[in-house]
Scaffold this active site. Structure first.
Site, PDB file in Angstrom:
ATOM      1  N   THR A 171      -3.540  -4.045  -2.177  1.00  0.00           N
ATOM      2  CA  THR A 171      -3.323  -3.898  -0.744  1.00  0.00           C
ATOM      3  C   THR A 171      -4.520  -3.197  -0.125  1.00  0.00           C
ATOM      4  OG1 THR A 171      -0.907  -3.849  -0.901  1.00  0.00           O
ATOM      5  CG2 THR A 171      -1.889  -2.855   1.055  1.00  0.00           C
ATOM      6  N   PHE A 173      -6.033  -1.081   2.935  1.00  0.00           N
ATOM      7  CA  PHE A 173      -5.614  -0.139   3.968  1.00  0.00           C
ATOM      8  C   PHE A 173      -6.776   0.139   4.902  1.00  0.00           C
ATOM      9  CE2 PHE A 173      -2.737   0.570   0.473  1.00  0.00           C
ATOM     10  CZ  PHE A 173      -1.514   0.798   1.083  1.00  0.00           C
TER      11      PHE A 173
END
Length: 273
Positions: A171, A173
């Site tokens: 992921t 960010f």
């Protein structure tokens, strides 16, 4: 220094905060919108919000908030390896689990595992929050999908590890703020633009980058809020905002668009946290 993030202690977002700002005080927030609010108000110096998962795709709420704020920009990024575990109460058995609670993106990333065991997904605000909820009020048929660390903090047992469909799961960010966080020299810029409804406009908006040797890392079309069946394009290019090549490219892009905005220029993440 306080750095706001979406989630509870043990969330993947908190890991991103620690990788970027090891000396900062993490400030948990229930929602991405609240992270934006706390940075805008000055309660937190920066915010860390999920931007995109390598399997489930973009986090649309974050992009919408970036598009509609004039105060905050992307000033950094981190990439975090995401390994999901199925967590249950001590003594729970995998074959007895009927419901799994987690953030909707985590549920999507583990869809095949859940389907194979006929486990019903239950959306929650956050992975670590789902672990806390199961620990506090769940039954032996309830489980959470979160990190092993989040399970340990909540006193849950690990019933299965690395249950995401794609084992190489990451992921991205974004760090949001108004100041330079000193994470390194800028080499990446995020943009949003609305291409004119004319033949060749999309090609005309993209060609200026290619002609100047600027590599494009992202191109995604999203519906334009408030304008049915109109779209905006989110673009990441590998050049700093003040790179003369990018300055010239954006001048040309403007002639093929009704709107073009820089969402931020920052140091690209090199290694996953």
């Amino acid at each position: 220094m306080k750095v706001a993030y979406q989630g509870e202690p043990g969330a993947y977002s908190e890991r991103a905060v620690g990788s970027l700002f090891p000396g900062a005080e993490p400030l948990p927030c229930d929602t991405v919108r609240l992270v934006f609010s706390r940075v805008t108000s000055g309660e937190a110096a920066f915010g860390v919000v999920p931007l995109e998962n390598s399997q489930a795709g973009s986090v649309n709420e974050t992009y919408e908030l970036l598009l509609h704020t004039n105060l905050l920009q992307i000033v950094g990024e981190a990439v975090v390896r995401v390994d999901h575990a199925l967590l249950g109460k001590p003594g729970a058995r995998l074959e007895e689990i009927r419901r799994a609670h987690s953030h909707w993106q985590a549920l999507a990333q583990c869809e095949e595992f859940l389907a194979s065991l006929r486990i019903e997904p239950g959306p929650a605000h956050d992975t670590a929050g789902a672990a806390r909820m199961v620990a506090e009020s769940g039954s032996g048929e309830d489980a959470a999908i979160a990190s092993v660390e989040a399970g340990a903090r909540s006193g849950l047992a690990v019933l299965a590890e690395r249950i995401q469909t794609e084992k190489e799961n990451f992921t991205k960010f974004a760090v949001i703020g108004t100041d330079d966080p000193n994470l390194g020299p800028n080499d990446k810029t995020s943009l949003v633009m609305a291409v004119l409804d004319e033949p060749g406009s999309l090609l005309g908006a993209l060609r200026p980058f290619a002609e100047r040797g600027i590599n494009m890392h992202k191109l995604e079309s999203r519906p334009r809020r408030g304008k049915p069946f109109e779209y905006v394009m989110y673009v990441d290019v590998m050049a700093a905002r003040d790179d003369p090549r990018l300055v010239q490219a954006l001048e040309e892009v403007a002639t093929h668009t009704s709107m073009v905005r820089v969402l931020g220029s920052y140091r690209a993440a090199v290694e996953p946290a």
